[in-house]
Design a protein around this motif. Structure first.
Motif, PDB file in Angstrom:
ATOM      1  N   GLY A  83      33.882 -14.605 -12.760  1.00  0.00           N
ATOM      2  CA  GLY A  83      32.754 -15.173 -11.687  1.00  0.00           C
ATOM      3  C   GLY A  83      33.084 -14.680 -10.336  1.00  0.00           C
ATOM      4  O   GLY A  83      32.353 -14.320  -9.610  1.00  0.00           O
ATOM      5  N   LEU A  84      34.513 -14.875 -10.108  1.00  0.00           N
ATOM      6  CA  LEU A  84      34.808 -14.777  -8.707  1.00  0.00           C
ATOM      7  C   LEU A  84      34.970 -13.278  -8.316  1.00  0.00           C
ATOM      8  O   LEU A  84      34.501 -12.899  -7.062  1.00  0.00           O
ATOM      9  CB  LEU A  84      36.258 -15.508  -8.444  1.00  0.00           C
ATOM     10  N   VAL A  85      35.377 -12.495  -9.316  1.00  0.00           N
ATOM     11  CA  VAL A  85      35.420 -10.966  -8.861  1.00  0.00           C
ATOM     12  C   VAL A  85      34.012 -10.669  -8.651  1.00  0.00           C
ATOM     13  O   VAL A  85      33.825  -9.629  -7.855  1.00  0.00           O
ATOM     14  CB  VAL A  85      35.996 -10.308 -10.187  1.00  0.00           C
ATOM     15  N   ASN A  86      32.794 -10.891  -9.656  1.00  0.00           N
ATOM     16  CA  ASN A  86      31.737 -10.549  -9.422  1.00  0.00           C
ATOM     17  C   ASN A  86      31.054 -10.978  -8.022  1.00  0.00           C
ATOM     18  O   ASN A  86      30.424 -10.260  -7.332  1.00  0.00           O
ATOM     19  CB  ASN A  86      30.638 -11.032 -10.555  1.00  0.00           C
ATOM     20  N   THR A  87      31.265 -12.024  -7.748  1.00  0.00           N
ATOM     21  CA  THR A  87      30.953 -12.608  -6.409  1.00  0.00           C
ATOM     22  C   THR A  87      31.636 -11.865  -5.217  1.00  0.00           C
ATOM     23  O   THR A  87      30.999 -11.535  -4.361  1.00  0.00           O
ATOM     24  CB  THR A  87      31.227 -14.164  -6.214  1.00  0.00           C
ATOM     25  N   ALA A  88      32.817 -11.520  -5.261  1.00  0.00           N
ATOM     26  CA  ALA A  88      33.314 -10.840  -4.245  1.00  0.00           C
ATOM     27  C   ALA A  88      32.847  -9.490  -4.133  1.00  0.00           C
ATOM     28  O   ALA A  88      32.619  -8.871  -3.029  1.00  0.00           O
ATOM     29  CB  ALA A  88      35.109 -10.686  -4.491  1.00  0.00           C
ATOM     30  N   GLU A  89      32.651  -8.786  -5.242  1.00  0.00           N
ATOM     31  CA  GLU A  89      32.170  -7.624  -5.288  1.00  0.00           C
ATOM     32  C   GLU A  89      30.637  -7.575  -4.644  1.00  0.00           C
ATOM     33  O   GLU A  89      30.281  -6.573  -3.956  1.00  0.00           O
ATOM     34  CB  GLU A  89      32.130  -6.921  -6.588  1.00  0.00           C
ATOM     35  N   GLU A  90      30.067  -8.362  -4.928  1.00  0.00           N
ATOM     36  CA  GLU A  90      28.415  -8.544  -4.231  1.00  0.00           C
ATOM     37  C   GLU A  90      28.428  -8.857  -3.194  1.00  0.00           C
ATOM     38  O   GLU A  90      27.801  -8.160  -2.398  1.00  0.00           O
ATOM     39  CB  GLU A  90      27.788  -9.631  -5.154  1.00  0.00           C
ATOM     40  N   LEU A  91      29.245  -9.891  -2.750  1.00  0.00           N
ATOM     41  CA  LEU A  91      29.459  -9.925  -1.153  1.00  0.00           C
ATOM     42  C   LEU A  91      29.849  -8.775  -0.710  1.00  0.00           C
ATOM     43  O   LEU A  91      29.395  -8.522   0.541  1.00  0.00           O
ATOM     44  CB  LEU A  91      30.271 -11.160  -0.832  1.00  0.00           C
ATOM     45  N   ILE A 161      29.920 -20.117  -3.089  1.00  0.00           N
ATOM     46  CA  ILE A 161      30.982 -19.570  -2.894  1.00  0.00           C
ATOM     47  C   ILE A 161      30.696 -18.143  -2.207  1.00  0.00           C
ATOM     48  O   ILE A 161      31.453 -17.900  -0.927  1.00  0.00           O
ATOM     49  CB  ILE A 161      32.009 -19.096  -4.228  1.00  0.00           C
ATOM     50  N   PHE A 162      29.762 -17.672  -2.589  1.00  0.00           N
ATOM     51  CA  PHE A 162      28.995 -16.453  -1.997  1.00  0.00           C
ATOM     52  C   PHE A 162      28.877 -16.612  -0.307  1.00  0.00           C
ATOM     53  O   PHE A 162      29.218 -15.821   0.610  1.00  0.00           O
ATOM     54  CB  PHE A 162      27.789 -15.905  -2.415  1.00  0.00           C
ATOM     55  N   LEU A 163      28.192 -17.546  -0.062  1.00  0.00           N
ATOM     56  CA  LEU A 163      27.732 -18.158   1.388  1.00  0.00           C
ATOM     57  C   LEU A 163      29.031 -18.326   2.230  1.00  0.00           C
ATOM     58  O   LEU A 163      29.133 -17.961   3.331  1.00  0.00           O
ATOM     59  CB  LEU A 163      26.835 -19.270   1.282  1.00  0.00           C
ATOM     60  N   ALA A 164      29.994 -19.130   1.586  1.00  0.00           N
ATOM     61  CA  ALA A 164      31.149 -19.411   2.316  1.00  0.00           C
ATOM     62  C   ALA A 164      32.060 -18.252   2.469  1.00  0.00           C
ATOM     63  O   ALA A 164      32.463 -18.142   3.627  1.00  0.00           O
ATOM     64  CB  ALA A 164      31.945 -20.652   1.600  1.00  0.00           C
ATOM     65  N   GLY A 165      32.061 -17.197   1.658  1.00  0.00           N
ATOM     66  CA  GLY A 165      32.791 -15.924   1.855  1.00  0.00           C
ATOM     67  C   GLY A 165      32.048 -15.133   2.936  1.00  0.00           C
ATOM     68  O   GLY A 165      32.847 -14.219   3.627  1.00  0.00           O
ATOM     69  N   GLN A 166      30.818 -15.145   2.717  1.00  0.00           N
ATOM     70  CA  GLN A 166      30.181 -14.457   3.851  1.00  0.00           C
ATOM     71  C   GLN A 166      30.209 -15.020   5.287  1.00  0.00           C
ATOM     72  O   GLN A 166      30.609 -14.323   6.386  1.00  0.00           O
ATOM     73  CB  GLN A 166      28.726 -14.484   3.957  1.00  0.00           C
ATOM     74  N   LYS A 181      36.851 -23.320   6.053  1.00  0.00           N
ATOM     75  CA  LYS A 181      36.064 -22.361   5.258  1.00  0.00           C
ATOM     76  C   LYS A 181      36.917 -22.383   3.863  1.00  0.00           C
ATOM     77  O   LYS A 181      36.334 -22.206   2.884  1.00  0.00           O
ATOM     78  CB  LYS A 181      35.814 -21.247   5.732  1.00  0.00           C
ATOM     79  N   LEU A 182      38.153 -22.119   3.702  1.00  0.00           N
ATOM     80  CA  LEU A 182      38.936 -21.745   2.748  1.00  0.00           C
ATOM     81  C   LEU A 182      39.204 -23.257   2.024  1.00  0.00           C
ATOM     82  O   LEU A 182      38.749 -22.946   0.699  1.00  0.00           O
ATOM     83  CB  LEU A 182      40.393 -21.482   2.794  1.00  0.00           C
ATOM     84  N   ALA A 183      38.914 -24.161   2.611  1.00  0.00           N
ATOM     85  CA  ALA A 183      38.892 -25.569   1.733  1.00  0.00           C
ATOM     86  C   ALA A 183      37.648 -25.836   1.073  1.00  0.00           C
ATOM     87  O   ALA A 183      37.652 -26.213  -0.131  1.00  0.00           O
ATOM     88  CB  ALA A 183      39.071 -26.714   2.615  1.00  0.00           C
ATOM     89  N   GLU A 184      36.589 -25.220   1.822  1.00  0.00           N
ATOM     90  CA  GLU A 184      35.059 -25.328   1.309  1.00  0.00           C
ATOM     91  C   GLU A 184      35.010 -24.470  -0.197  1.00  0.00           C
ATOM     92  O   GLU A 184      34.537 -25.026  -1.229  1.00  0.00           O
ATOM     93  CB  GLU A 184      33.945 -24.815   2.241  1.00  0.00           C
ATOM     94  N   ILE A 185      35.575 -23.171  -0.104  1.00  0.00           N
ATOM     95  CA  ILE A 185      35.461 -22.438  -1.286  1.00  0.00           C
ATOM     96  C   ILE A 185      36.404 -22.975  -2.373  1.00  0.00           C
ATOM     97  O   ILE A 185      35.969 -23.023  -3.696  1.00  0.00           O
ATOM     98  CB  ILE A 185      36.337 -20.804  -0.752  1.00  0.00           C
ATOM     99  N   ARG A 186      37.692 -23.420  -2.140  1.00  0.00           N
ATOM    100  CA  ARG A 186      38.657 -24.241  -3.082  1.00  0.00           C
ATOM    101  C   ARG A 186      37.803 -25.258  -3.871  1.00  0.00           C
ATOM    102  O   ARG A 186      38.068 -25.377  -4.868  1.00  0.00           O
ATOM    103  CB  ARG A 186      39.879 -24.440  -2.337  1.00  0.00           C
TER     104      ARG A 186
END
Length: 928
Positions: A83-91, A161-166, A181-186
């Motif tokens: 799921g995280l890989v999918n999100t990173a690729e989409e982002l 997670i997508f929005l925080a990564g953005q 922001k990293l703490a938010e993703i974590r």
């Protein structure tokens, strides 16, 4: 199998997400979990570098030594990684697109900018381009086949997670802000770890309706106006503001969720009514929210601007409504005309919403509606828009107000056109019973096709064809009649667009269509009155087997030449929709025969419709996987036969495809853009002559399809093949997975190929890493066709280079081949009931795999699969490091689950087994 990484930003994000996942596992999982995950990942990566049976045995022993709870947590860790890989690729795909837009460079193929520029460069002037746009209808249809394994709750976490990564990429953050922001993703990953991704209960149809509504609420309501805005900008940029074409609202959306009753006993008339009302409720809620924002924004004073006369006339006409119905003082908003108007708009919408909610609550009395329909709502919005433009505030009209107008033009009060689907035999049984209840009536089922058509037409034109006492009818016939009565009520309640097509699956004869027309006639949806013929139900026959596709012209020709049907069709708008079934035709005859029969069927039916002066829209029943017609939408549209896409395209969006394409508005915007640009290109035949296909290419494909079908039918007809499928894939677990309301088989207890649905058929082969519905038979077909003749290979290579249909076919084949792993499939042989026979069958499948791989690479002139799609290749490669251990875990779980004699002991292995199915589906980005 390591390859050079040329996307460091994406790899950095994946590494970051993986590290944060590791932190969460270290603190919040059982102590062994992270160690097991790392050991398995590293071990199976070594096996990718070179086979080592000792290492494989050691890894297998490690898996076999784990208890059910630890296995479940290990599987969950792998699933979250996917799921995280999918999100990173989409982002990262979104960020790369935005970077290209910001740079001002030429945009990607399939963007509106590139599409409009190419057409202009080809000499398409603004006037014909305008004509082309006005004919377009882009209509994706959301379905709820049992393929979507991800819960809505999980989708919402990944969205955060997508929005925080953005934010990490798009904002200039200092060290402290970055850490926050990293703490938010974590924190989101931690919530993910503590949220059960597997549904506790099998979803009801109403749950599936809510799941479908999620994509509109969270994504499409924002994405749709943006898509129109991007297209408008591209047209102005290329043609100039003075001569630019006006962009009409060309998108519509459909749904089968709550309407698809074929083989689903849980979809009944009450379910369909509920779905229609839930659709209307969401649309009205959203419009009210946007009207509220407009009311706060459009604070113009009549002392400082002069509204248009038509707008002022509407205010005067609404004075009684303002005072008597709303109970408002004349002084309120006296000098703020737009706020006054919008307050009345909101009041009317609230009345409509209250009426819908009263129906949802099954209230005995209903409040009065505010607007009679969405058209009246649009009239008010357009009055405001035109008035703003009148006094020089076009900029205010072009923002949120214009977006709301786009939404209402697209979604109306109905949100989606709900198609209904039922299998043809249900209608035949109902009609036969109705005939049988009439005194002296003949036995309908004994009639041949011509006699049935004659009896049906006579009943349709008769003023009172049957005397019906519902109490004497069988339950199935009563429900069938009530379904058509539900259609009439839904249209009256919500609007004529609330119901789309009535789809007849397994259409074999013209009588199957006229049976539905007769049932519609009995519900008052069709017939003849003093004004002549009327018909408010549109019927879409679904051709889904190889034989039915081959006979499509015979069936439709019989309908088009029948005077009664032709009159009813003319009364309904003179447009015939024909649905093509990708899933069952592939299961029936293999991928090559399916693809070619579908191609031929389109050419036949469009030519036939043109001959009879009927507009024909093709409805493509595509699934998520290649074996069910899946693949990129842009390329799929361009691969349709020449001169068959006449401005309109309708297709199903199924299961996991909905999440991948529409969960994030950024991705939804891209996917809609790519689909619409493909439709624009494929519809150039409306304004200029289309180049016909080469006759030689068609002959080659016919020969290839025949060879491919023979090879596939030989395989599925082999003794023991279905036993192998049921033993050496987790199809029994798929049937237990709470991912859809529909049963896995059409007939309970029937394990034949005809009974099993195409979705679990494709899903099962995919889980065992064979993916054979997407490629089997292609190698044999190519090899038999070209033999040792080098000229034939040259011909195939030219077809691949010049013919979009053939190119897309082999491109999708490559993806299926890449996802297949014969070494993994061999592990599943441990589950076989008859190991020698299973081994022989797998050896046959492996031989075809190697042949297909060799032949496809020879035709595409590449040395490896997906060489021309490096991003996709890398995406699939990075998943293998976690997919390989998951497959080995699944084999062990299947052994344990099936081998436990006691139900209580067996149950402890079911939870991790179901999780393994979910995780592998997420890793392969395919279910059914």
């Amino acid at each position: 199998m390591n390859e050079t990484v040329d996307d460091p930003v994406l790899e950095h994000d994946i590494e970051l997400f993986t590290r944060l996942l590791g932190d969460v596992l270290r603190e919040h999982s059982r102590k062994r979990v992270l160690v097991v995950v790392e050991r398995l990942r590293e071990g199976f990566m070594q096996l990718r570098e070179g086979e080592d049976e000792t290492l494989r045995a050691r890894l297998r022993a490690r898996i076999e030594g784990l208890d059910p709870q630890t296995l479940a947590e290990v599987i969950r860790a792998f699933a979250i990684y996917f799921g995280l890989v999918n999100t990173a690729e989409e982002l990262n795909a979104h960020l790369q697109r935005m970077a290209r837009v910001s740079s001002g460079e030429r945009l990607w193929r399939g963007s509106f900018d590139d599409t409009v520029r190419r057409l202009a460069a080809d000499g398409v002037a603004p006037a014909p381009f305008q004509s082309l746009l006005e004919h377009l209808v882009y209509l994706p249809v959301f379905t709820a086949h049992p393929t979507e394994a991800r819960r809505r709750t999980i989708a919402e976490i990944f969205r955060r997670i997508f929005l925080a990564g953005q934010d990490l990429h798009r904002h200039r953050l200092n060290d402290e802000e970055r850490e926050d922001k990293l703490a938010e993703i974590r924190a989101q990953i931690q919530i993910l770890w503590k949220t059960d991704e597997v549904r506790v209960h099998k979803p009801q149809v109403t749950d599936e309706v809510r799941q479908g509504l999620y994509f509109f609420r969270e994504s499409l309501f924002g994405a749709v106006p943006e898509v129109y805005r991007i297209l408008e900008k591209a047209v102005r940029r290329v043609h100039g503001a003075a001569t630019a074409a006006a962009v009409p609202s060309l998108m519509r959306f459909g749904s089968w969720i709550g309407g698809d009753r074929d083989g689903n006993p849980f979809v009944c008339p009450e379910t369909t009514e509920l779905a229609v009302r839930m659709h209307a409720e969401l649309a009205l809620e959203h419009y009210l929210e946007r009207v509220g924002r407009l009311q706060r924004m459009l604070s113009h004073s009549s002392a400082l601007c002069e509204p248009a006369p038509a707008f002022l006339d509407s205010l005067d006409a609404d004075e009684d409504y303002w005072v008597e119905t709303m109970g408002q003082s004349l002084r309120r908003f006296l000098n703020e005309p737009y706020r006054r108007k919008l307050a009345m708009v909101a009041h009317r919408l609230e009345a409509n919403l209250a009426r819908v909610r009263a129906r949802l609550a099954e209230a005995e009395t209903l409040p009065a509606a505010g607007y009679c329909d969405a058209r009246a709502f649009l009239v008010d919005l357009r009055l405001i828009r035109d008035s703003l433009i009148h006094h020089g505030d076009a900029s205010a009209a072009a923002g949120p107000l214009h977006d709301l107008i786009r939404l209402v033009e697209t979604f109306g009060f109905h949100l989606v056109q709900l198609d209904l689907r039922q299998e043809s035999s249900r209608h035949t049984e109902a009609v036969a019973e109705l005939f049988a209840r009439q005194p002296g009536a003949p036995y309908y089922l004994a009639f041949d096709e011509s006699q049935r058509l004659l009896a049906l037409v006579e009943a349709i034109v008769h003023p009172q064809p049957f005397v019906i006492d519902k109490a004497t009818l069988g339950a199935a016939t009563r429900e069938t009649l009530e379904t058509f009565e539900t259609i009439a009520r839904a249209r009256a309640e919500v609007g004529e667009q609330a119901i789309g097509q009535y789809v007849i699956s397994m259409t074999h004869e013209a009588s199957h269509v006229l049976e539905v027309m007769l049932l519609a006639r009995l519900a008052g949806l069709a017939g003849r009155d003093r004004q002549g013929w009327f018909c408010t139900l549109q019927i879409a026959p679904l051709f889904e087997t190889i034989d039915d596709l081959a006979r499509i012209d015979a069936v439709m020709g019989r309908l088009f030449t029948d005077p009664t049907y032709r009159a009813l069709l003319r009364a309904s708008g003179d447009q015939q929709e024909v649905m093509l079934g990708y899933s069952d035709s592939c299961k029936d005859g293999g991928i090559l025969a399916s693809g070619w029969r579908l191609y031929e069927a389109q050419r036949k039916v469009i030519a036939l419709a043109d001959e009879h002066g009927v507009a024909c829209r093709l409805f493509h029943g595509r699934g998520g996987t290649v074996g069910r017609g899946g693949g990129p939408t842009h390329e799929a549209i361009l691969a349709q036969p020449a001169d068959t896409v006449h401005g309109q395209i309708k297709f199903t969006e199924q299961g996991e495809v909905l999440s991948y394409r529409y969960a994030n508005p950024e991705t939804a915007r891209y996917e809609l853009t790519m689909g619409i640009s493909g439709l624009i290109k494929a519809s150039r035949c409306l304004i200029e002559s289309a180049a016909p296909e080469r006759a030689e290419d068609l002959e080659v494909m016919a020969e290839l399809a025949a060879h491919g079908e023979a090879a596939y039918r030989a395989l599925v007809g082999t003794e023991g093949l279905l036993d192998y499928f049921y033993a050496c894939t987790p199809v029994d677990g798929i049937a237990l997975l709470n991912i859809g309301s529909r049963p896995a088989h059409r007939s309970r207890g029937d394990r034949s190929l005809s009974s099993i649905r195409a979705i679990p058929w494709v899903f099962g082969w995919g889980q065992a890493r064979l993916t054979l519905p997407g490629w089997f038979g292609i190698g044999t077909a190519l090899a038999r066709y070209r033999g040792d003749d080098p000229e034939r290979l040259v011909r195939l290579r030219r077809m691949y280079g010049e013919w979009p249909f053939f190119r897309v076919l082999l491109s999708n084949t490559q993806m299926s081949l890449f996802k297949a792993e014969m070494a993994i499939a061999r592990e599943y042989l441990r589950l076989a009931d008859d190991p020698p026979r299973a081994a022989a069958l797998l050896a046959h499948i492996e031989a075809e795999y190697r042949l297909t791989l060799s032949e496809v690479l020879a035709v595409t002139e590449t040395d490896r699969l997906l060489a021309d799609q490096p991003a996709l290749r890398r995406s699939l490669l990075r998943r293998n490091r976690y997919l390989d251990p998951l497959n080995h875990i699944q084999v062990v779980l299947l052994e344990r689950y099936r081998g436990e004699p006691e139900a209580e002991q067996r149950e402890q292995w079911l939870d991790p087994l179901l999780r393994s199915i979910n995780a592998i589906a997420a890793g392969m980005r395919n279910t059914g």
